[in-house]
Motif scaffolding. Structure first.
Motif, PDB file in Angstrom:
ATOM      1  N   GLN A 146       0.818  -1.206   0.000  1.00  0.00           N
ATOM      2  CA  GLN A 146       0.000   0.000   0.000  1.00  0.00           C
ATOM      3  C   GLN A 146       0.858   1.265   0.000  1.00  0.00           C
ATOM      4  N   THR A 147       2.092   1.153   0.481  1.00  0.00           N
ATOM      5  CA  THR A 147       2.986   2.313   0.430  1.00  0.00           C
ATOM      6  C   THR A 147       3.343   2.672  -1.010  1.00  0.00           C
ATOM      7  N   GLN A 148       3.269   1.679  -1.927  1.00  0.00           N
ATOM      8  CA  GLN A 148       3.541   1.958  -3.337  1.00  0.00           C
ATOM      9  C   GLN A 148       2.519   2.955  -3.902  1.00  0.00           C
ATOM     10  N   GLU A 149       1.305   2.904  -3.390  1.00  0.00           N
ATOM     11  CA  GLU A 149       0.274   3.817  -3.875  1.00  0.00           C
ATOM     12  C   GLU A 149       0.610   5.268  -3.581  1.00  0.00           C
ATOM     13  N   GLU A 150       1.430   5.489  -2.555  1.00  0.00           N
ATOM     14  CA  GLU A 150       1.813   6.839  -2.170  1.00  0.00           C
ATOM     15  C   GLU A 150       3.001   7.341  -2.984  1.00  0.00           C
ATOM     16  N   ASP A 151       3.657   6.436  -3.704  1.00  0.00           N
ATOM     17  CA  ASP A 151       4.780   6.830  -4.537  1.00  0.00           C
ATOM     18  C   ASP A 151       4.294   7.744  -5.658  1.00  0.00           C
ATOM     19  N   PRO A 152       5.052   8.791  -6.005  1.00  0.00           N
ATOM     20  CA  PRO A 152       4.606   9.709  -7.059  1.00  0.00           C
ATOM     21  C   PRO A 152       4.275   9.042  -8.392  1.00  0.00           C
ATOM     22  N   TYR A 153       4.978   7.947  -8.718  1.00  0.00           N
ATOM     23  CA  TYR A 153       4.676   7.274  -9.982  1.00  0.00           C
ATOM     24  C   TYR A 153       3.243   6.752 -10.014  1.00  0.00           C
ATOM     25  N   CYS A 154       2.710   6.394  -8.853  1.00  0.00           N
ATOM     26  CA  CYS A 154       1.312   5.972  -8.767  1.00  0.00           C
ATOM     27  C   CYS A 154       0.395   7.156  -8.480  1.00  0.00           C
ATOM     28  N   ALA A 155       0.684   7.868  -7.399  1.00  0.00           N
ATOM     29  CA  ALA A 155      -0.234   8.902  -6.914  1.00  0.00           C
ATOM     30  C   ALA A 155      -0.319  10.111  -7.820  1.00  0.00           C
ATOM     31  N   ASP A 156       0.772  10.460  -8.507  1.00  0.00           N
ATOM     32  CA  ASP A 156       0.816  11.695  -9.279  1.00  0.00           C
ATOM     33  C   ASP A 156       0.999  11.464 -10.777  1.00  0.00           C
ATOM     34  N   LEU A 157       0.878  10.217 -11.200  1.00  0.00           N
ATOM     35  CA  LEU A 157       1.068   9.910 -12.625  1.00  0.00           C
ATOM     36  C   LEU A 157       0.032   8.900 -13.115  1.00  0.00           C
ATOM     37  N   GLU A 158       0.153   7.636 -12.705  1.00  0.00           N
ATOM     38  CA  GLU A 158      -0.753   6.603 -13.245  1.00  0.00           C
ATOM     39  C   GLU A 158      -2.179   6.734 -12.734  1.00  0.00           C
ATOM     40  N   PHE A 159      -2.361   6.868 -11.426  1.00  0.00           N
ATOM     41  CA  PHE A 159      -3.707   6.854 -10.844  1.00  0.00           C
ATOM     42  C   PHE A 159      -4.584   8.005 -11.343  1.00  0.00           C
ATOM     43  N   PRO A 160      -4.119   9.244 -11.342  1.00  0.00           N
ATOM     44  CA  PRO A 160      -4.989  10.311 -11.856  1.00  0.00           C
ATOM     45  C   PRO A 160      -5.321  10.163 -13.336  1.00  0.00           C
ATOM     46  N   ALA A 161      -4.378   9.650 -14.121  1.00  0.00           N
ATOM     47  CA  ALA A 161      -4.669   9.443 -15.545  1.00  0.00           C
ATOM     48  C   ALA A 161      -5.753   8.393 -15.731  1.00  0.00           C
ATOM     49  N   MET A 162      -5.677   7.336 -14.952  1.00  0.00           N
ATOM     50  CA  MET A 162      -6.688   6.278 -15.046  1.00  0.00           C
ATOM     51  C   MET A 162      -8.067   6.765 -14.605  1.00  0.00           C
TER      52      MET A 162
ATOM     53  N   VAL B  29      -4.000   7.403 -23.607  1.00  0.00           N
ATOM     54  CA  VAL B  29      -3.294   8.471 -22.897  1.00  0.00           C
ATOM     55  C   VAL B  29      -1.894   7.997 -22.518  1.00  0.00           C
ATOM     56  N   GLU B  30      -0.903   8.819 -22.812  1.00  0.00           N
ATOM     57  CA  GLU B  30       0.459   8.612 -22.338  1.00  0.00           C
ATOM     58  C   GLU B  30       0.702   9.707 -21.295  1.00  0.00           C
ATOM     59  N   PRO B  31       0.319   9.454 -20.049  1.00  0.00           N
ATOM     60  CA  PRO B  31       0.244  10.535 -19.069  1.00  0.00           C
ATOM     61  C   PRO B  31       1.604  11.131 -18.706  1.00  0.00           C
ATOM     62  N   ARG B  32       1.554  12.413 -18.441  1.00  0.00           N
ATOM     63  CA  ARG B  32       2.705  13.110 -17.889  1.00  0.00           C
ATOM     64  C   ARG B  32       2.431  13.382 -16.420  1.00  0.00           C
TER      65      ARG B  32
ATOM     66  N   ALA C  67      -0.789   0.054 -18.170  1.00  0.00           N
ATOM     67  CA  ALA C  67       0.330  -0.889 -18.244  1.00  0.00           C
ATOM     68  C   ALA C  67       1.612  -0.090 -18.411  1.00  0.00           C
ATOM     69  N   HIS C  68       2.736  -0.763 -18.274  1.00  0.00           N
ATOM     70  CA  HIS C  68       4.010  -0.135 -18.596  1.00  0.00           C
ATOM     71  C   HIS C  68       3.992   0.316 -20.052  1.00  0.00           C
ATOM     72  N   HIS C  69       4.628   1.421 -20.335  1.00  0.00           N
ATOM     73  CA  HIS C  69       4.698   1.898 -21.719  1.00  0.00           C
ATOM     74  C   HIS C  69       5.768   1.113 -22.481  1.00  0.00           C
ATOM     75  N   PRO C  70       5.453   0.609 -23.676  1.00  0.00           N
ATOM     76  CA  PRO C  70       6.435  -0.175 -24.435  1.00  0.00           C
ATOM     77  C   PRO C  70       7.748   0.551 -24.695  1.00  0.00           C
TER      78      PRO C  70
END
Length: 240
Positions: free
Chosen positions: A21-37, A205-208, A146-149
């Motif tokens: 669950q700490t991974q969800e707080e990581d910026p790659y999840c919280a500030d990149l993937e999750f909001p885009a989804m 979407v290729e989120p930034r 998913a991971h970007h190719p």
């Protein structure tokens, strides 16, 4: 502790579950993937939605809070335990493998499916997409990440971009390094299985990263503003 010579995704996530669950707080999840989804997901209120590869229930909880009728499914028993603690009796939780027939689900049972950061653990997406198409209502939505190719190709220095091949990530949990196997693939092997199984591509979407990513991980922000990290897609099942 010696590395696992033949790690499986299920075993890796059973080991990662307590701290995941700490991974969800990581910026790659919280500030990149999750909001885009979440921006791609149609209003889920009063809709029957499957959270496929639910992990510890991040998307399930988000859907429940928006009045969706949720079924959360994952293969890892330990991750399901975390999901049950998180969402309680607010949703049904089942053990299931998205690489196999989803026998618990009836034809056209769901209005939507969410699959966050799970498909890159699957070698061939046709089986999963075939099942998703079967259990979705006509016109139902599928939103997945998913991971970007391109990022995988660069990060893992692949010799042949056009191959689908298994690689390993190494994560750390409670002082132990854990190998997590996944598959990298060319962009065509993301899109073609979707189309071949009857889905219509609605948005890609290729989120930034959000500005908050910069505040929390400034050393990665500029790179992630210029190089893709994740791929987020919304598709619709066939109306026929």
């Amino acid at each position: 502790m010696p590395p696992d010579e033949s790690p499986t995704v299920e075993n890796a996530y059973n080991k990662l579950a307590q701290t995941y669950q700490t991974q969800e707080e990581d910026p790659y999840c919280a500030d990149l993937e999750f909001p885009a989804m979440t921006e791609l997901i149609p209003n889920p209120a009063r809709k029957r939605v499957l959270d496929a590869g639910c992990g510890c229930g991040r998307y399930a909880e988000w859907l429940i809070e928006r009045e969706a009728d949720v079924l959360a499914a994952d293969k890892s028993i330990k991750m399901l335990e975390q999901a049950k603690r998180r969402i309680g009796d607010r949703a049904e939780v089942r053990r299931a493998d998205i690489t196999e027939p989803l026998e618990f689900a009836a034809d056209s049972e769901f209005d939507g499916i969410i699959c966050g950061l799970s498909l890159h653990y699957v070698e061939d997406w046709r089986q999963a997409f075939t099942e998703f198409a079967r259990i979705l209502q006509p016109g139902g939505f599928l939103v997945f990440s998913a991971h970007h190719p391109v990022d995988e190709y660069i990060a893992f220095e692949a010799e042949n971009y056009f191959e689908t091949e298994q690689k390993r990530m190494t994560w750390s949990a409670s002082g132990e390094e854990i190998d997590v196997p996944f598959y990298r693939r060319p962009f065509a092997d993301v899109i073609n299985p979707l189309i071949e199984t009857g889905f219509r591509l609605d948005e890609l979407v290729e989120p930034r990263p959000k500005e908050t990513f910069k505040d929390r991980k400034p050393e990665s922000y500029e790179k992630r503003m210029k190089q893709p990290t994740f791929l987020c897609i919304r598709a619709s099942s066939s109306e026929s």
